[in-house]
Design an enzyme around this catalytic site. Structure first.
Site, PDB file in Angstrom:
ATOM      1  N   LYS A 155       0.931  -1.081  -0.020  1.00 49.93           N
ATOM      2  CA  LYS A 155       0.145  -0.137   0.042  1.00 49.93           C
ATOM      3  C   LYS A 155       1.013   1.202  -0.038  1.00 49.93           C
ATOM      4  O   LYS A 155       1.699   1.477   1.046  1.00 49.93           O
ATOM      5  CB  LYS A 155      -0.758   0.093   1.192  1.00 49.93           C
ATOM      6  CG  LYS A 155      -1.917   1.087   1.108  1.00 49.93           C
ATOM      7  CD  LYS A 155      -2.730   1.146   2.396  1.00 49.93           C
ATOM      8  CE  LYS A 155      -3.968   2.045   2.230  1.00 49.93           C
ATOM      9  NZ  LYS A 155      -3.635   3.306   2.102  1.00 49.93           N
TER      10      LYS A 155
ATOM     11  N   PHE B 269      -1.494   0.643 -10.708  1.00 47.88           N
ATOM     12  CA  PHE B 269      -1.856  -0.594 -10.074  1.00 47.88           C
ATOM     13  C   PHE B 269      -3.228  -1.052 -10.954  1.00 47.88           C
ATOM     14  O   PHE B 269      -3.577  -2.063 -10.485  1.00 47.88           O
ATOM     15  CB  PHE B 269      -1.915  -0.433  -8.444  1.00 47.88           C
ATOM     16  CG  PHE B 269      -2.718   0.647  -8.102  1.00 47.88           C
ATOM     17  CD1 PHE B 269      -4.268   0.709  -8.435  1.00 47.88           C
ATOM     18  CD2 PHE B 269      -1.824   1.597  -7.498  1.00 47.88           C
ATOM     19  CE1 PHE B 269      -4.574   1.944  -7.794  1.00 47.88           C
ATOM     20  CE2 PHE B 269      -2.545   2.595  -6.643  1.00 47.88           C
ATOM     21  CZ  PHE B 269      -3.826   2.882  -6.955  1.00 47.88           C
TER      22      PHE B 269
ATOM     23  N   ARG C 184     -17.005   1.620  -3.531  1.00 50.24           N
ATOM     24  CA  ARG C 184     -16.181   0.992  -2.443  1.00 50.24           C
ATOM     25  C   ARG C 184     -16.608  -0.688  -2.606  1.00 50.24           C
ATOM     26  O   ARG C 184     -17.748  -0.968  -2.733  1.00 50.24           O
ATOM     27  CB  ARG C 184     -16.654   1.418  -0.990  1.00 50.24           C
ATOM     28  CG  ARG C 184     -15.774   0.928  -0.049  1.00 50.24           C
ATOM     29  CD  ARG C 184     -15.884   1.856   1.415  1.00 50.24           C
ATOM     30  NE  ARG C 184     -15.577   3.091   0.683  1.00 50.24           N
ATOM     31  CZ  ARG C 184     -14.227   3.741   0.844  1.00 50.24           C
ATOM     32  NH1 ARG C 184     -13.309   2.930   0.984  1.00 50.24           N
ATOM     33  NH2 ARG C 184     -14.093   5.070   0.623  1.00 50.24           N
TER      34      ARG C 184
ATOM     35  N   LYS D 232      -7.587  -3.322   2.408  1.00 51.45           N
ATOM     36  CA  LYS D 232      -6.367  -2.916   2.878  1.00 51.45           C
ATOM     37  C   LYS D 232      -5.775  -3.372   4.301  1.00 51.45           C
ATOM     38  O   LYS D 232      -6.821  -3.697   5.239  1.00 51.45           O
ATOM     39  CB  LYS D 232      -6.418  -1.342   2.932  1.00 51.45           C
ATOM     40  CG  LYS D 232      -7.646  -0.809   3.574  1.00 51.45           C
ATOM     41  CD  LYS D 232      -7.784   0.636   3.499  1.00 51.45           C
ATOM     42  CE  LYS D 232      -9.305   1.115   3.922  1.00 51.45           C
ATOM     43  NZ  LYS D 232      -9.322   2.626   3.691  1.00 51.45           N
TER      44      LYS D 232
END
Length: 534
Positions: A119, A190, A260, A266
């Protein structure tokens, strides 16, 4: 009229008792007044009466591309173009791009076979084929040499300046002068949002794209398959030991779906959240004459102090009242106050309150492994603070704690002088509030974005007070930290090597006064051994 040089700021008196800070950062002028903050325009298109009074109304209207009195909109646009780029256009409608957003891992779902990547602690950027667009739809003014070689199709990635450089990265990408500072930044890609294909195919597409396309400042992000939970924890520890923020996990075969999603998770050892700066608390000791801590407020009205994580420069010129800041913390206390909060950065790319504040939910701590301490095994307990009060934190800012080494032992010594290993390492700046800062927590109606800086609703119910102090010891062979927090009758000691999360012990005294006396004794012991307060 007066003007501000790049990087300068000035405080001005408002119409009432409030004072506001005017800034110029890379030709983006801002003001902390509610009128400037609450505008729906891109940040480089906003102005207010304070900026007009400082720079002159005509200069301000020209800068934002609005017609001046007696001037047509066409001529105003021409004047804007002739001003050397001061009114460079951003996304005209400031429409947010269709980004795929992550959820925090619940510490229970099996992530074996998911795609794992670091991350990145940078600035999310959507390349629309012509320009970089922020999450709110504002344009990042990258120089032409930086964007050279990028395709004319959408890319999702991060403008990244390296680990532990989040604040520096923000200061560079929000400039409008297309400076050479961008040489410190890379565009790490990404995902390919426009490609309707499984994630694996999109990653392969990115690899081939950057293998054949000359884009020296961009690259595809690395991913690897997560084998099992031990592999996940090992990789998390490795990344955090290097100063990284955490991990992202992508569900195999998943599509790019705006909004979302449960296909993107994460994983971090510490939580992050945003808060509104309410006031500045004066420093003491080595911080006398400058900032000691920020008094901040969560969207639900909970208030507390953030006293660590600041550089000397930031303490001398702290985030202004009314600013939105990101802080990092270990867990919530039973009273719902973030424990060991540490300042991260000012945020210009989100609104207040956060636009997804309704997506709040509790995120439980994971099962902890047995930790060896002092020759005996101590079972780390899951965070007892993962209760309904944790619902007050913005889900985008909250991330799952993965190896919280918190032990409660009413009979054990709270000395904690020995250095302790931790299975999840993190930046040593993620520490505690300032020395001796005791801030009453209140539960109030959330402050609206239009509330003048420095004002708030009155508390309805006083809650528990808490204070935290941090000390460090460094010599030729040892680098350790020691922290103590007093909350009501309990006092908690956290200790370990610098750069690790360490482990903690909690004891309960007969009264709050007794807890503070015991804490003072332990502080005297530590300072007598050479520990220095930070």
């Amino acid at each position: 009229m007066a003007d501000l040089e790049d990087g300068e700021s000035i405080e001005v008196q408002g119409s009432g008792s409030s004072r506001y800070l005017l800034r110029n950062v890379g030709e983006v002028y801002s003001c902390t007044c509610p009128a400037w903050r609450n505008q729906s325009h891109a940040i480089d298109k906003r102005t207010c009466k304070h900026l007009k009074a400082l720079r002159g109304e005509a200069a301000e209207l020209t800068r934002v591309g609005a017609p001046t009195p007696g001037t047509s909109s066409t001529s105003a646009t021409s004047a804007s173009r002739a001003s050397g780029g001061r009114a460079a256009a951003s996304a005209s409608s400031a429409q947010a791009p269709p980004l795929l957003l992550a959820n925090p891992w619940d510490n229970a779902q099996d992530l074996s076979g998911w795609w794992m990547s670091e991350k990145l602690d940078g600035v999310r950027a959507y390349w629309d084929g012509k320009a970089f667009i922020s999450r709110l739809g504002n344009r990042y003014h990258a120089p032409p040499w930086f964007t050279s070689g990028l395709p004319d199709t959408p890319l999702d990635g991060e403008l990244w300046g390296g680990r532990k450089r989040f604040q520096r990265t923000i200061s560079i990408v929000r400039r409008q002068d297309q400076s050479d500072h961008w040489k410190e930044i890379a565009f790490v890609v990404f995902d390919a949002p426009a490609l309707d294909a499984p994630f694996e195919d999109r990653v392969e597409h990115l690899k081939q794209l950057f293998a054949t396309q000359s884009a020296p400042h961009a690259r595809a992000h690395d991913h690897e398959l997560c084998r099992d939970l031990p592999h996940l924890r090992t990789e998390l520890s490795r990344v955090e030991a290097l100063g990284g923020e955490g991990l992202m996990l992508r569900k195999p075969g998943s599509r790019y779906e705006p909004g979302r999603s449960i296909t993107l998770l994460k994983v971090k050892s510490f939580f992050d959240a945003e808060a509104l700066v309410i006031d500045h608390q004066a420093g003491a000791g080595r911080h006398a004459g400058r900032l000691g801590a920020l008094l901040v407020e969560l969207p639900d009205g909970t208030r507390f102090s953030v006293g660590t994580g600041f550089s000397d420069k930031e303490r001398a010129s702290p985030p202004p009242r009314g600013a939105i800041v990101t802080f990092r913390y270990q867990e919530l206390s039973d009273a719902g106050v973030p424990r060991f909060p540490s300042y991260v950065a000012v945020r210009d790319d989100i609104r207040w309150p956060p636009d997804n504040a309704e997506l709040r939910r509790a995120v439980p701590h994971p099962p902890s492994d047995t930790l060896a301490e002092g020759g005996k095994a101590a079972r780390a307990t899951p965070g007892a603070s993962a209760d309904t009060k944790k619902n007050s934190l913005d889900e985008t800012a909250s991330t799952a704690s993965t190896e919280s080494a918190t032990t409660t032992d009413s009979s054990a010594s709270a000395d904690g002088s020995a250095s302790a290993d931790s299975s999840a390492s993190t930046d040593s700046s993620a520490s505690t509030a300032s020395a001796g800062s005791a801030t009453p927590t209140t539960s109030t109606t959330p402050t609206s974005a239009g509330t003048p800086a420095g004002t708030s609703s009155q508390p309805t119910t006083p809650a528990a007070s808490s204070s935290t102090r941090r000390f460090e010891f460094t010599d030729g062979t040892s680098s350790k930290f020691w922290e103590i927090e007093v909350s009501n009758r309990q006092y908690t000691v956290r200790y370990g090597r610098l750069g690790t999360t360490g482990q903690s012990k909690t004891k309960e005294a007969a009264s709050e006064e007794a807890a503070r006396r015991e804490a003072a004794k332990l502080v005297d012991e530590k300072t007598g051994k050479g520990y220095v307060e930070r």
